[in-house]
Design a protein around this motif. Structure first.
Motif, PDB file in Angstrom:
ATOM      1  N   ASP B 189      18.328  50.391  37.719  1.00 27.73           N
ATOM      2  CA  ASP B 189      17.000  50.850  38.146  1.00 27.73           C
ATOM      3  C   ASP B 189      16.268  51.506  36.989  1.00 27.73           C
ATOM      4  O   ASP B 189      15.102  51.223  36.725  1.00 27.73           O
ATOM      5  N   GLU B 193      12.954  50.027  35.238  1.00 25.44           N
ATOM      6  CA  GLU B 193      11.740  50.828  35.253  1.00 25.44           C
ATOM      7  C   GLU B 193      11.181  51.018  33.840  1.00 25.44           C
ATOM      8  O   GLU B 193       9.981  50.898  33.614  1.00 25.44           O
ATOM      9  N   ARG B 196       9.610  47.834  32.869  1.00 23.18           N
ATOM     10  CA  ARG B 196       8.356  47.566  33.569  1.00 23.18           C
ATOM     11  C   ARG B 196       7.241  48.512  33.090  1.00 23.18           C
ATOM     12  O   ARG B 196       6.164  48.083  32.718  1.00 23.18           O
ATOM     13  N   ASP B 197       7.569  49.817  33.029  1.00 23.08           N
ATOM     14  CA  ASP B 197       6.523  50.808  32.743  1.00 23.08           C
ATOM     15  C   ASP B 197       6.205  50.939  31.264  1.00 23.08           C
ATOM     16  O   ASP B 197       5.069  51.173  30.885  1.00 23.08           O
TER      17      ASP B 197
END
Ligand SMILES: Nc1ncnc2c1ncn2[C@@H]1O[C@H](COP(=O)(O)OP(=O)(O)O)[C@@H](O)[C@H]1O
Ligand SMILES: [Mg+2]
Lengths: 425, 233
Positions: B189, B193, B196-197
């Motif tokens: 996760d 993340e 993605r971010d």
């Protein structure tokens, strides 16, 4: 700058293996302390050997004729202008501060005889006041007293010679030697004192008389055979010898004089010291090897334990050189800190416990006397602390630390990252 | 050349042959692969298929026997080991299977270590690391040494360390192999993340199905060569 980061990591690593670090450090401290102790004591004892040796006659620096040393004959005496030049040089501001005492002697080989027999003897004409400052013989009186100015026929005689000639205080006897004219000439003397130096050759053959008496007897006036100079320490020998040589350059060039340092004048003593020093170096060498082994062991162990860590560092972008430097810093820090602490402890301990002298007589029980090349040695050894000696020791320890860290550092630098990072290692 | 339109990494016909006494092992056999910026890619395959070796080639930890490797536009095989080290420092983050933190440094110091080596100033370092710690639920653990962290927390710190210096790509070799299922998911996760971010490029070597499932590109390796190369959206 990556260096400060490496230093920080190195210090943390040393702290991480605190037990091992402390163990190695204490071994090094003991080693360093022992080195300081043994080297300052050795220095002190050698200085004492030199002192005892040079006080027997020739001083730290001697001026004499080149041929004199061989047979101690009156014809090989210094001319009056050479002795005057030597005296002037001794009074000069470059030399005078180093000089503790001087003794100008008329020193010849001859024969001493009494009703009981005859013995070869070394008859030394001295200025009793100067000689008392210079030598130690005047303190070794066992009967009577040392010579005094005005003791025209007085003789101060070694105990064994006195025994074999059956001489007591007040006894008369005769000395004979070749005089300035090449004739055998005799002189009547009377015993004023008997000494025991514990050096057999001296107790069996040495007689001190007044220099004036000797000059009259041998027809040599105020001439002397040698001028001996006692310095405040043996370290000034070379300097004073070369200054004297310069001052006497003309008679030296003419072959009428030469200037000897104590090593040349007492080759046996110089050899004895060299041999003893060599022995000490061997022992200290062993010690260094043991210290070096300790460091190699500690540093190498920690390197071998940390292969993966070096892999991590390399993966983060550290070069092989920087990885090796990290290990070098660890080894150097370890040896520098413990070496310095050890030297400090050694200095303090030696100064505190032995500053007034180490009584070496406990090591010599059963031995009647400690003599080195004919000189009796005081068993109380006072350590000598020299800045140069201390610096030498510190530099040596650092060098050992650096050398001992090189191999572990190379090992760390050569870590195969992919091998180190394999999980199932 | 280092502009962000160059691929994060590229290999061209790269071979790695290990010579061992009598026999030689062809660990990687002619792989040509381009890793674009922002990818979340898994190299999958059975044990011994050459995943780790390929990852090490891309990260400049191993030199190819043949072929070429570019990292952020720089060709690696012609560089000196110092140059490769510097390139790694700037452009590559590593996460290994386990035990890859420095035990004498705290979590925060570990995470900022590559930036420290890069010469990033302290305010910037701490700002970046604290932000990442916050983002990944690691707040309050900054001053712990690795020995006082769980395996999952240690791996998170390793990921943050790899990410914080803003490299062109992060190479993670079996990052979940030592973690239980829940911890693995949580770590994934975090990485997803970050990808993605922040657009961090991740390349995994793994045979963990959970990792493969979450990747957007799956490169299957068979006997040192690339089999399927599957992209998902
Ligand atoms: N340093 C090495 N020396 C010799 N053979 C190696 C070395 N590293 C890997 N190999 C071999 O290369 C092959 C691929 O290994 P590896 O890349 O570790 O595969 P994976 O990570 O997919 O399990 C294996 O056969 C392995 O034994
Ligand atoms: Mg592998």
């Amino acid at each position: 700058m990556i260096f400060p980061i490496l230093v920080r990591l190195a210090l943390r690593n040393l702290r991480r293996y605190l037990r091992r670090t402390v163990l190695t450090a204490s071994a090094m401290m003991v080693g360093g302390a022992f080195l300081v102790w043994s080297m300052t004591i050795d220095r002190g004892s050698h200085e004492q050997w030199v002192d005892s040796g040079v006080r027997l006659g020739s001083g730290h620096v001697t001026v004499e004729r080149p041929e004199y040393r061989l047979r101690r004959r009156i014809e090989d005496r210094l001319t009056a202008d050479v002795s005057r030049a030597a005296e002037r040089a001794l009074a000069s501001p470059e030399i005078a501060p180093h000089v503790v005492a001087t003794s100008a002697k008329l020193d010849v080989n001859g024969l001493a005889s009494s009703a009981a027999g005859a013995r070869p003897a070394q008859i030394v004409g001295v200025d009793p006041v100067a000689e008392a400052d210079f030598g130690a013989l005047d303190d070794e009186v066992i009967e009577g007293r040392y010579l005094e100015p005005g003791d025209r026929l007085g003789a101060y005689v070694g105990v064994d010679l006195a025994r074999s000639l059956e001489l007591d205080i007040g006894s008369r006897f005769v000395v004979q030697a070749q005089d300035a004219q090449g004739e055998i000439s005799g002189q009547l003397l009377r015993v004023v004192g008997i000494f025991r130096s514990r050096v057999p050759a001296i107790d069996q053959g040495t007689i001190h008389i007044l220099r004036e008496t000797a000059g009259e007897w041998l027809g040599s006036g105020g001439d002397v055979t040698n001028v001996a100079i006692l310095l405040e320490g043996s370290s000034a020998t070379a300097e004073v010898a070369s200054r004297m040589e310069r001052a006497l350059s003309e008679p030296v060039a003419r072959g009428e004089a030469r200037v000897l340092g104590w090593r040349e004048a007492n080759p046996v003593l110089a050899d004895a010291i060299a041999i003893d020093e060599f022995g000490n170096y061997v022992i200290q060498g062993f010690l260094f090897v043991i210290i070096a082994f300790g460091i190699v062991n500690t540093v190498l162990m920690s390197v071998l334990h940390r292969q993966r860590e070096f892999g991590v560092l390399r993966a983060q972008g550290l070069t092989p050189g920087q990885t090796g430097t990290l290990v070098l810093i660890e080894g150097l820090t370890l040896s520098a800190v413990s070496g310095l602490v050890g030297v400090g402890l050694g200095l303090l301990g030696t100064w505190y416990f032995f500053g007034d002298g180490l009584d070496a007589s406990v090591f010599m029980q059963g031995m009647d006397e400690l003599t080195v090349s004919g000189a009796a040695i005081d068993p109380i050894i006072v350590p000598i602390f020299g800045v140069r000696l201390i610096v030498q020791i510190v530099v040596f320890i650092l060098a050992i630390g650096a050398l001992a860290s090189v191999y572990p550092a190379l090992r760390a630098a050569r870590v195969d990252v992919t091998e180190a990072m394999k999980f199932d290692r | 050349m280092t502009t962000s339109d160059t691929p994060a990494a590229r290999t061209e016909g790269v071979w790695k042959i290990f010579q061992q006494e009598a026999e030689s092992v062809q660990a990687v056999r002619g792989v040509s692969l381009t890793i674009e910026r922002g990818e979340f890619t898994a190299l999958a395959g059975p044990s011994g298929s050459g995943k780790t070796t390929l990852l090490n080639l891309i990260g400049g930890l191993t030199r190819p026997t043949r072929g070429q490797v570019w990292v952020a536009g720089h060709e690696v095989s012609s560089m000196s080991s110092q140059q490769v080290a510097r390139l790694r420092l700037r452009e590559v983050g590593f996460v290994f299977q386990a035990y890859n933190l420095l035990p004498v440094l705290t979590a925060l110091e570990n995470a900022e270590f590559p930036m420290l080596l890069q010469g990033v100033d302290v305010a910037e370092r701490h700002a970046r690391v604290r932000e990442l710690f916050q983002r990944t639920g690691m707040e309050g653990l900054e001053d712990r040494r690795p020995g006082k962290l769980s395996g999952g927390q240690q791996q998170r710190v390793a990921v943050l360390r790899a990410v914080a210096s803003r490299p062109a790509l992060v190479l993670a070799d079996e990052p979940t192999a030592n973690l239980d299922s829940a911890t693995s998911e949580a770590l994934l996760d975090v990485m997803a993340e970050l990808n993605r971010d922040l657009g961090v490029t991740f390349v995994f070597a793994t045979h963990d199905g959970r990792v493969m499932e979450r990747c957007r590109r799956l490169v299957r390796m068979v006997d040192g060569a690339v089999g399927e190369d599957e992209r998902r959206t």
